[in-house]
Design a protein around this motif. Structure first.
Motif, PDB file in Angstrom:
ATOM      1  N   LYS A  38       0.824  -1.213   0.000  1.00  0.00           N
ATOM      2  CA  LYS A  38       0.000   0.000   0.000  1.00  0.00           C
ATOM      3  C   LYS A  38       0.857   1.260   0.000  1.00  0.00           C
ATOM      4  CE  LYS A  38      -3.904  -2.127   2.453  1.00  0.00           C
ATOM      5  NZ  LYS A  38      -4.652  -2.174   3.751  1.00  0.00           N
ATOM      6  N   ASP A  39       1.923   1.241   0.770  1.00  0.00           N
ATOM      7  CA  ASP A  39       2.755   2.438   0.903  1.00  0.00           C
ATOM      8  C   ASP A  39       3.685   2.659  -0.279  1.00  0.00           C
ATOM      9  OD1 ASP A  39       1.740   3.267   3.373  1.00  0.00           O
ATOM     10  OD2 ASP A  39       3.140   2.006   4.494  1.00  0.00           O
ATOM     11  N   LEU A  40       4.273   1.569  -0.793  1.00  0.00           N
ATOM     12  CA  LEU A  40       5.323   1.707  -1.812  1.00  0.00           C
ATOM     13  C   LEU A  40       5.103   0.848  -3.049  1.00  0.00           C
ATOM     14  CD1 LEU A  40       8.153   1.763   0.807  1.00  0.00           C
ATOM     15  CD2 LEU A  40       8.043   3.447  -1.033  1.00  0.00           C
ATOM     16  N   GLY A  41       4.010   0.119  -3.072  1.00  0.00           N
ATOM     17  CA  GLY A  41       3.762  -0.753  -4.214  1.00  0.00           C
ATOM     18  C   GLY A  41       4.714  -1.924  -4.294  1.00  0.00           C
ATOM     19  N   LYS A  42       5.279  -2.330  -3.157  1.00  0.00           N
ATOM     20  CA  LYS A  42       6.278  -3.402  -3.176  1.00  0.00           C
ATOM     21  C   LYS A  42       5.636  -4.762  -3.418  1.00  0.00           C
ATOM     22  CE  LYS A  42       9.860  -1.445  -0.196  1.00  0.00           C
ATOM     23  NZ  LYS A  42      10.925  -1.775   0.754  1.00  0.00           N
ATOM     24  N   GLU A 129       5.973   9.138   8.868  1.00  0.00           N
ATOM     25  CA  GLU A 129       4.567   9.433   8.582  1.00  0.00           C
ATOM     26  C   GLU A 129       4.244   9.243   7.101  1.00  0.00           C
ATOM     27  OE1 GLU A 129       6.809  13.215   7.786  1.00  0.00           O
ATOM     28  OE2 GLU A 129       6.908  11.564   9.235  1.00  0.00           O
ATOM     29  N   MET A 130       5.278   9.126   6.264  1.00  0.00           N
ATOM     30  CA  MET A 130       5.064   8.967   4.827  1.00  0.00           C
ATOM     31  C   MET A 130       4.767   7.526   4.426  1.00  0.00           C
ATOM     32  SD  MET A 130       8.027  11.643   3.659  1.00  0.00           S
ATOM     33  CE  MET A 130       8.018  11.196   1.936  1.00  0.00           C
ATOM     34  N   ALA A 131       4.934   6.594   5.342  1.00  0.00           N
ATOM     35  CA  ALA A 131       4.556   5.196   5.116  1.00  0.00           C
ATOM     36  C   ALA A 131       3.594   4.786   6.233  1.00  0.00           C
ATOM     37  CB  ALA A 131       5.791   4.300   5.095  1.00  0.00           C
ATOM     38  N   PRO A 132       2.393   5.371   6.246  1.00  0.00           N
ATOM     39  CA  PRO A 132       1.475   5.214   7.389  1.00  0.00           C
ATOM     40  C   PRO A 132       0.974   3.789   7.613  1.00  0.00           C
ATOM     41  CG  PRO A 132       0.357   6.292   5.563  1.00  0.00           C
ATOM     42  CD  PRO A 132       1.806   6.223   5.199  1.00  0.00           C
ATOM     43  N   ASN A 133       0.787   3.044   6.539  1.00  0.00           N
ATOM     44  CA  ASN A 133       0.270   1.680   6.698  1.00  0.00           C
ATOM     45  C   ASN A 133       1.295   0.787   7.391  1.00  0.00           C
ATOM     46  OD1 ASN A 133      -2.392   1.746   5.099  1.00  0.00           O
ATOM     47  ND2 ASN A 133      -0.938   2.667   3.669  1.00  0.00           N
ATOM     48  N   THR A 134       2.549   0.909   6.965  1.00  0.00           N
ATOM     49  CA  THR A 134       3.609   0.132   7.609  1.00  0.00           C
ATOM     50  C   THR A 134       3.823   0.597   9.037  1.00  0.00           C
ATOM     51  OG1 THR A 134       4.663  -0.053   5.433  1.00  0.00           O
ATOM     52  CG2 THR A 134       5.971  -0.709   7.348  1.00  0.00           C
ATOM     53  N   ILE A 273       6.364   5.479  -6.710  1.00  0.00           N
ATOM     54  CA  ILE A 273       7.012   6.548  -5.960  1.00  0.00           C
ATOM     55  C   ILE A 273       6.181   6.805  -4.700  1.00  0.00           C
ATOM     56  CG2 ILE A 273       7.896   8.902  -6.074  1.00  0.00           C
ATOM     57  CD1 ILE A 273       9.187   6.796  -8.003  1.00  0.00           C
ATOM     58  N   ILE A 274       6.831   7.179  -3.615  1.00  0.00           N
ATOM     59  CA  ILE A 274       6.173   7.258  -2.320  1.00  0.00           C
ATOM     60  C   ILE A 274       5.017   8.263  -2.278  1.00  0.00           C
ATOM     61  CG2 ILE A 274       7.893   8.905  -1.448  1.00  0.00           C
ATOM     62  CD1 ILE A 274       6.114   6.192   0.648  1.00  0.00           C
ATOM     63  N   ASN A 275       5.181   9.431  -2.921  1.00  0.00           N
ATOM     64  CA  ASN A 275       4.100  10.428  -2.912  1.00  0.00           C
ATOM     65  C   ASN A 275       4.285  11.427  -4.049  1.00  0.00           C
ATOM     66  OD1 ASN A 275       6.090  12.268  -2.040  1.00  0.00           O
ATOM     67  ND2 ASN A 275       5.574  11.945   0.117  1.00  0.00           N
ATOM     68  N   LYS A 276       3.318  12.349  -4.189  1.00  0.00           N
ATOM     69  CA  LYS A 276       3.346  13.297  -5.308  1.00  0.00           C
ATOM     70  C   LYS A 276       4.512  14.273  -5.217  1.00  0.00           C
ATOM     71  CE  LYS A 276      -1.469  13.154  -6.752  1.00  0.00           C
ATOM     72  NZ  LYS A 276      -2.700  13.938  -7.068  1.00  0.00           N
ATOM     73  N   LYS A 277       4.889  14.653  -4.018  1.00  0.00           N
ATOM     74  CA  LYS A 277       6.012  15.580  -3.848  1.00  0.00           C
ATOM     75  C   LYS A 277       7.288  14.986  -4.446  1.00  0.00           C
ATOM     76  CE  LYS A 277       8.805  17.880  -0.315  1.00  0.00           C
ATOM     77  NZ  LYS A 277       9.015  18.081   1.150  1.00  0.00           N
ATOM     78  N   HIS A 278       7.565  13.740  -4.118  1.00  0.00           N
ATOM     79  CA  HIS A 278       8.767  13.092  -4.645  1.00  0.00           C
ATOM     80  C   HIS A 278       8.612  12.777  -6.133  1.00  0.00           C
ATOM     81  CE1 HIS A 278      11.333  12.556  -1.106  1.00  0.00           C
ATOM     82  NE2 HIS A 278      10.204  12.548  -0.436  1.00  0.00           N
ATOM     83  N   PHE A 279       7.394  12.471  -6.560  1.00  0.00           N
ATOM     84  CA  PHE A 279       7.136  12.243  -7.983  1.00  0.00           C
ATOM     85  C   PHE A 279       7.495  13.486  -8.787  1.00  0.00           C
ATOM     86  CE2 PHE A 279       4.442  12.705 -11.691  1.00  0.00           C
ATOM     87  CZ  PHE A 279       4.518  11.459 -12.305  1.00  0.00           C
ATOM     88  N   GLN A 280       7.016  14.636  -8.357  1.00  0.00           N
ATOM     89  CA  GLN A 280       7.262  15.893  -9.089  1.00  0.00           C
ATOM     90  C   GLN A 280       8.741  16.275  -9.045  1.00  0.00           C
ATOM     91  OE1 GLN A 280       4.440  18.360  -7.033  1.00  0.00           O
ATOM     92  NE2 GLN A 280       2.696  17.573  -8.204  1.00  0.00           N
TER      93      GLN A 280
END
Length: 446
Positions: A38-42, A129-134, A273-280
């Protein structure tokens, strides 16, 4: 029997807690892998390879050896202390604060925790906090295993981190960016708190003209694009001798296709990618570059294809910061002096990799450049052996851990000399006629 209060858990208690932790992780391994997806698509295999099974191996190693690590070590005595017995005692620091990152949110949270608990410390742990499910699964596991007086999990973002840093700790362990690491270091300095900082940097990968190119391409592709490039020790860029650059690039593109197919976005073995900020941020690195392979993206699904960039300028954005994503610049070099100039520009990286069948060349790289650790003819795998230390140097970090190095990191070594009633009069005044004797003794005491 002593009536003194025992502040720290005994070794037996620590071993029991670590065994309990191992059992609980096994019970919830499926849940952990689902959270990582869920967090990283692993994919599940990757989650097990780089996260859950890695942690379980660390636990097994620590449980097996902890009693031996914790026993006071008798060392050869000094003649100046004769007669005496001399020891090193390992003592917990006390209250430990651990900040965990988001890119390997299970492994890089639990691995330092294991060392801190093994050494007898109490721990306050802040997952990312960027990987909340884990983070939620970690909190659930640790709450089931540990009393709150031993391990406390606190969830929150940067504001919570700042509040935690205002408190006084006996040790701080941080994994993350160099910029935040410097802030941690400054905060710790106010109370002279010792720290371990596991940071990053632009880890170079060198492909010499003597390298086995097809093997190199496959291993570099795996090391770069596992976890979608979001690995602190991933090859950040490749320096390839100009005579083999074209052939190597072809092999690299073929290796990427072998790993993830013609359309990685539809491949369940490739994450996000972990989130939109890092994607951009990552998409911004591609502006103005020459793309040899990949380059496609989907902001909705946070997908960026495994991407190869050809000969970007060293002044370009993609070569100015750690990439931390699935973008791999390939830069050619002609002479070793050119290689030297580039390596010194990015000195003190967390990792360095060399592909060559020329021992003189590989030995020169290992001996002449400062970096955290690395491999010859492979990538990433120096992390696997828990008898090897893992840590950076300079901007890539302070301190080391894994296996016994984790226990040592979270332990203070106390020097203890146990004297008998027998006396050695040499050290006492009057000193007349003792000068020659003390010089002689100091020549032989060590």
């Amino acid at each position: 029997m002593s009536t003194l209060n025992k502040t720290y858990p005994s070794v037996a208690v620590r071993v029991a807690l670590l065994k309990k932790l191992k059992t609980q992780i096994k019970k919830q391994e499926k849940e952990i892998c689902e959270a990582l997806a869920k967090d990283l698509g692993k994919p599940t295999f990757e989650s097990m390879l780089t996260e859950t099974q890695f942690v379980l191996a660390e636990l097994r190693h620590t449980i097996k050896h902890l009693r031996g690590w914790a026993v006071p070590k008798r060392i050869p005595g000094s003649m100046l202390n004769f007669p005496a017995k001399e020891y090193i005692y390992q003592h917990p620091y006390g209250r430990v604060l651990i900040f965990a990152p988001w890119n390997y949110p299970f492994q890089l949270t639990l691995a330092p925790l294991i060392g801190a608990v093994a050494a007898g410390n109490s721990v306050v742990l802040k997952p990312s906090e960027m990987a909340p499910n884990t983070g939620a699964v970690i909190k659930d596991i640790l709450t089931k295993v540990f009393d709150i007086k031993f391990v406390t999990v606190i969830e929150g973002g940067p504001l919570l981190a700042k509040e935690l840093l205002k408190q006084q700790w006996d040790y701080i362990f941080y994994t993350g960016s160099t910029a935040i690491g410097k802030e941690i270091y400054q905060a710790a300095a106010k109370n002279l708190t010792p720290v371990t900082l596991e940071l990053g940097g632009k880890s170079p990968c060198i492909v010499h003209e003597s390298a086995s190119l097809k093997v190199a391409a496959k291993r570099i592709a795996w090391g770069k694009f596992v976890n979608t490039g979001q690995t602190c020790v991933a090859p950040d860029f490749v320096l390839v001798h100009e005579s083999v650059k074209q052939q190597f690039t072809q092999y690299l593109i073929s290796a990427i296709k072998d790993l993830y197919g013609e359309n990685p976005e539809e491949n369940t073995d490739y994450g996000k990618i972990i989130n939109k900020k890092h994607f951009q941020r990552l998409i911004g690195y591609l502006e103005g570059t020459k793309i040899s392979h990949g380059g496609t993206s989907n902001e909705t699904s946070l997908y960026i294809a495994p991407t190869v960039v050809d000969n970007p300028s060293l002044q370009s954005a993609v070569m100015s910061e750690e990439i931390f994503g699935p973008i791999l610049p390939i830069i050619s070099y002609t002479y070793e002096k050119d290689l030297d100039t580039i390596l010194k520009k990015y000195e003190h990286s967390l990792a360095l990799y060399v592909f060559a069948n020329n021992k003189e060349f590989t030995n020169a790289i290992i001996e002449n450049y400062a970096f955290g650790g690395g491999c010859i003819n492979d990538t990433l795998v120096h992390l696997v052996n828990n008898q090897l230390p893992f840590g950076g140097i300079g901007n890539s970090g302070i301190g080391k851990y894994h296996g016994k190095y984790s226990f040592d990191t979270f332990s203070h070594s106390k020097a203890i000399v146990k004297r008998s009633k027998l006396e050695n009069p040499l050290r006492y005044a009057p000193y007349k006629k003792k000068t020659k004797l003390i010089k002689l003794l100091y020549r032989f005491i060590n």
